[in-house]
Scaffold this active site. Structure first.
Site, mmCIF file in Angstrom:
data_model
loop_
_atom_site.group_PDB
_atom_site.id
_atom_site.type_symbol
_atom_site.label_atom_id
_atom_site.label_comp_id
_atom_site.label_asym_id
_atom_site.label_seq_id
_atom_site.Cartn_x
_atom_site.Cartn_y
_atom_site.Cartn_z
ATOM 1 N N GLU A 18 0.857 -1.188 0.000
ATOM 2 C CA GLU A 18 0.000 0.000 0.000
ATOM 3 C C GLU A 18 0.888 1.231 0.000
ATOM 4 O O GLU A 18 1.874 1.294 0.745
ATOM 5 C CB GLU A 18 -0.880 0.090 1.253
ATOM 6 C CG GLU A 18 -2.047 -0.846 1.335
ATOM 7 C CD GLU A 18 -2.881 -0.588 2.593
ATOM 8 O OE1 GLU A 18 -2.756 0.513 3.184
ATOM 9 O OE2 GLU A 18 -3.641 -1.492 2.987
ATOM 10 N N GLU B 99 -13.741 5.741 -0.007
ATOM 11 C CA GLU B 99 -14.626 4.806 0.708
ATOM 12 C C GLU B 99 -15.261 5.512 1.908
ATOM 13 O O GLU B 99 -14.580 5.813 2.894
ATOM 14 C CB GLU B 99 -13.830 3.577 1.152
ATOM 15 C CG GLU B 99 -13.236 2.797 -0.021
ATOM 16 C CD GLU B 99 -12.267 1.724 0.426
ATOM 17 O OE1 GLU B 99 -12.704 0.785 1.122
ATOM 18 O OE2 GLU B 99 -11.063 1.824 0.093
ATOM 19 N N LYS C 119 -15.105 4.204 5.876
ATOM 20 C CA LYS C 119 -13.879 4.073 6.660
ATOM 21 C C LYS C 119 -13.945 5.019 7.856
ATOM 22 O O LYS C 119 -14.506 6.116 7.776
ATOM 23 C CB LYS C 119 -12.654 4.394 5.798
ATOM 24 C CG LYS C 119 -12.393 3.371 4.706
ATOM 25 C CD LYS C 119 -10.959 3.426 4.217
ATOM 26 C CE LYS C 119 -10.038 2.851 5.273
ATOM 27 N NZ LYS C 119 -8.630 2.810 4.813
ATOM 28 N N GLU D 64 -8.904 9.457 5.660
ATOM 29 C CA GLU D 64 -9.074 8.013 5.492
ATOM 30 C C GLU D 64 -10.140 7.692 4.443
ATOM 31 O O GLU D 64 -10.100 6.635 3.815
ATOM 32 C CB GLU D 64 -9.451 7.364 6.820
ATOM 33 C CG GLU D 64 -8.328 7.296 7.824
ATOM 34 C CD GLU D 64 -7.194 6.388 7.374
ATOM 35 O OE1 GLU D 64 -7.482 5.308 6.804
ATOM 36 O OE2 GLU D 64 -6.026 6.756 7.575
#
Length: 366
Positions: A271, A327, A330, A336
């Protein structure tokens, strides 16, 4: 170019060896993307695969073994990393039949039409405070590998796990890289031994954004974005010179592994990324910086010949950007929920060329 028979045989041997050991070559396909699912407004798996193909993404990392996604990836040329979820590790670590059942139900129905290449045994397990789960990591890796061997997939699918940078007790200067004392002997050393014997990779999550955000006064933003032209940091022990913090972080892991007796293990960036938005006080989290960072990452890891790092010049490193979508489910700071390269409706937040061809000559900055 004309190849003589001996040359052809040698080339075939090299290509076979690469396929058998997981070795990759610098160039297009070296940078993929993480496909997270923590959103209640994301496109369907089939639509998502269409988007991946349109962006010419050649590899994708999942955080589970979602059968609908694996089915949607069937027949594509996209290499896939799947994950054994954290809550299963304690059970798998003590019961081979559970590991066998996982491979039978999660891998065999899809392989080889879906190009599953790696099985990650847990996600950032060593960042957890649950000692039982930590201690279950390496035994689970052995059991999953044994299951792959049982079903004839051992030479095709590699076993590893995903680590966060907090596995290091010290990381600066890079030559001081050292694993945490609480995990080094009981977990890290056996894990590195496993990965070395399995000819697998050390998957590590590396985020210059968080390093910069923790100390924006002393860490130059361009240095974190891989865009610094005249900033150089020298490791006083090795004399190695660094032009970006990503290389420093990667080399800290290399040096930590060397200290444990495994200097030749290969790293895979599981990542990395930069948020395109965040809370009002997260001033560095914006579309411009996200585009600069991710484009520079693609450029770095697709350049031919391979650049490597100061400690490992010329070494091919694969990387996976985080993430495909913003997203909304999250938790944590606003950043985030803003690591995506696409909005949930599938439109691009900023353009990326995963082949790296667009960035071959010039370092783009929006």
């Amino acid at each position: 170019m004309t190849f003589f028979p001996a040359t052809v045989l040698l080339l075939c041997f090299i290509l076979f060896a690469a396929a058998s050991t997981g070795v990759s070559y610098a160039g297009p396909g070296n940078v993929g993307i993480c496909y997270g699912q923590l959103g209640d407004n994301l496109p369907s798996p089939s639509k998502s695969v269409e988007l991946l193909k349109a962006m010419r993404v050649k590899q994708v990392k999942l955080y589970d073994s979602n059968p609908v996604i694996l089915g949607a990836l069937s027949g594509s040329d996209i290499r896939v990393t799947v994950m054994v979820q954290n809550q299963l590790l304690v059970s798998i670590s003590t019961n081979q039949s559970i590991a066998d059942e996982w491979i039978q139900s999660q891998i065999l129905p899809f392989y080889p039409k879906t190009k599953i290449r790696y099985v990650l045994v847990g996600n950032e397990i060593l960042s957890s405070s649950d000692r039982n789960t930590q201690l279950s990591l390496v035994p689970s890796m052995y059991r999953i590998q044994k299951s792959l061997a049982k079903f004839g997939l051992l030479r095709k699918v590699r076993v590893t796990t995903s680590l966060a940078m907090d596995v290091l007790q010290a990381s600066y200067p890079p030559s001081n890289g050292t694993f945490r004392a609480d995990i080094s002997t009981q977990i890290i050393k056996p894990m590195l031994k496993f990965l070395n014997r399995a000819k697998s990779f050390v998957f590590i999550d590396v985020y210059p954004y968080f390093a910069w955000a923790s100390d924006p006064v002393n860490i130059n933003l361009d240095y974190a974005l891989l865009s610094a032209n005249n900033i150089k940091v020298t490791d006083p022990v090795t004399g190695l010179t660094y032009t970006n913090i990503l290389d420093q972080m990667i080399d800290a892991v290399y040096f930590a592994m060397k200290r444990m007796g495994y200097p030749k293990l290969r790293i895979f960036i599981a990542e990395t990324g930069w948020p395109n938005g965040g809370d009002i006080d997260q001033t560095g989290a914006n579309v411009n910086n996200a585009a600069i960072y991710n484009r520079n990452v693609i450029k770095k890891f697709t350049t031919v010949p391979a650049i490597g790092t100061p400690a490992k010049p010329g070494v091919v490193i694969q990387a996976v950007l985080f993430a495909l979508y913003n997203e909304n489910m999250k938790t944590g700071q606003g950043s985030e929920r803003h690591f995506g390269v696409l909005y949930p409706n599938g439109s691009s937040i900023y353009g990326l060329d995963f082949s790296g061809k667009m960035y071959a000559r010039n370092q783009l900055k929006m």
